[in-house]
Write a protein that holds these residues in place. Structure first.
Motif, PDB file in Angstrom:
ATOM      1  N   ARG A  82       7.834 -35.667 -42.248  1.00 54.84           N
ATOM      2  CA  ARG A  82       7.082 -35.753 -40.990  1.00 54.84           C
ATOM      3  C   ARG A  82       6.279 -37.048 -40.942  1.00 54.84           C
ATOM      4  NH1 ARG A  82       4.973 -29.821 -39.162  1.00 54.84           N
ATOM      5  NH2 ARG A  82       6.990 -28.821 -39.312  1.00 54.84           N
ATOM      6  N   ASP A 119      18.486 -38.857 -30.095  1.00 63.99           N
ATOM      7  CA  ASP A 119      18.478 -37.396 -30.078  1.00 63.99           C
ATOM      8  C   ASP A 119      17.747 -36.897 -28.833  1.00 63.99           C
ATOM      9  OD1 ASP A 119      18.772 -34.882 -32.036  1.00 63.99           O
ATOM     10  OD2 ASP A 119      16.838 -34.742 -31.009  1.00 63.99           O
ATOM     11  N   ARG A 120      18.246 -35.832 -28.235  1.00 66.63           N
ATOM     12  CA  ARG A 120      17.610 -35.301 -27.020  1.00 66.63           C
ATOM     13  C   ARG A 120      16.193 -34.822 -27.291  1.00 66.63           C
ATOM     14  NH1 ARG A 120      17.454 -29.806 -26.652  1.00 66.63           N
ATOM     15  NH2 ARG A 120      18.708 -28.672 -28.168  1.00 66.63           N
ATOM     16  N   HIS A 121      15.908 -34.371 -28.517  1.00 68.78           N
ATOM     17  CA  HIS A 121      14.551 -33.948 -28.858  1.00 68.78           C
ATOM     18  C   HIS A 121      13.594 -35.141 -28.826  1.00 68.78           C
ATOM     19  CE1 HIS A 121      16.956 -30.674 -30.689  1.00 68.78           C
ATOM     20  NE2 HIS A 121      16.010 -29.953 -30.101  1.00 68.78           N
ATOM     21  N   LEU A 122      14.090 -36.281 -29.260  1.00 72.06           N
ATOM     22  CA  LEU A 122      13.281 -37.500 -29.217  1.00 72.06           C
ATOM     23  C   LEU A 122      13.016 -37.897 -27.769  1.00 72.06           C
ATOM     24  CD1 LEU A 122      11.860 -39.807 -30.612  1.00 72.06           C
ATOM     25  CD2 LEU A 122      14.062 -40.956 -30.820  1.00 72.06           C
ATOM     26  N   THR A 123      14.033 -37.785 -26.926  1.00 66.55           N
ATOM     27  CA  THR A 123      13.854 -38.076 -25.503  1.00 66.55           C
ATOM     28  C   THR A 123      12.783 -37.167 -24.911  1.00 66.55           C
ATOM     29  OG1 THR A 123      16.146 -38.809 -25.275  1.00 66.55           O
ATOM     30  CG2 THR A 123      15.012 -38.163 -23.259  1.00 66.55           C
ATOM     31  N   GLN A 124      12.888 -35.872 -25.193  1.00 60.89           N
ATOM     32  CA  GLN A 124      11.901 -34.913 -24.677  1.00 60.89           C
ATOM     33  C   GLN A 124      10.511 -35.221 -25.215  1.00 60.89           C
ATOM     34  OE1 GLN A 124      13.634 -31.241 -25.985  1.00 60.89           O
ATOM     35  NE2 GLN A 124      15.086 -31.138 -24.287  1.00 60.89           N
ATOM     36  N   GLY A 125      10.432 -35.573 -26.485  1.00 65.24           N
ATOM     37  CA  GLY A 125       9.141 -35.887 -27.094  1.00 65.24           C
ATOM     38  C   GLY A 125       8.501 -37.120 -26.482  1.00 65.24           C
ATOM     39  N   GLN A 176       7.180 -36.237 -23.065  1.00 68.07           N
ATOM     40  CA  GLN A 176       5.922 -35.491 -23.192  1.00 68.07           C
ATOM     41  C   GLN A 176       4.783 -36.400 -23.623  1.00 68.07           C
ATOM     42  OE1 GLN A 176       6.719 -32.163 -25.739  1.00 68.07           O
ATOM     43  NE2 GLN A 176       7.689 -30.986 -24.107  1.00 68.07           N
TER      44      GLN A 176
END
Length: 111
Positions: A7, A79-85, A88
């Motif tokens: 992390r 990564d789509r999670h990175l895009t979402q992060g 946000q």
């Protein structure tokens, strides 16, 4: 599952990537969709060489991926999670204390 060490590595990679205003601008454009080096250079009014160097850094940080398409290379967020992060993060409210200067001599965020 991410460990504390991994992390911390992710946070360091994000910090390094976004520490440069041009890399942040590139990420903002990639949030809109995949791009090619020449497109980014034109959109951001930078040289292709400069954009290529920033893209290499972002790839090294693991934030974007490259796909060869003939003689061109298409770049997109890894990564789509990175895009979402990132989306946000852009919606977050940052509390800036104007009366407290940054202690980092090289910092330009408070200028």
């Amino acid at each position: 599952m991410l460990t504390i060490a991994s992390r911390l590595d992710v946070m360091n990679r994000l910090g390094r990537a976004m520490a440069d205003p041009n890399r942040s601008r590139i990420l903002l454009h990639l949030l809109e969709g995949p791009r090619y080096t020449a497109e980014l250079a034109h959109e951001l009014d930078l040289t292709r060489t400069n954009v290529s160097n920033h893209l290499a850094c972002l790839r090294g940080c693991g934030l974007i991926v490259a796909s060869a398409e003939g003689r061109r290379t298409r770049y997109e967020i890894a990564d789509r999670h990175l895009t979402q992060g990132l989306v946000q993060l852009l919606e977050a409210v940052v509390a800036v204390d104007d009366g407290s200067p940054c202690t980092d001599e090289g910092c330009e965020c408070c200028a």
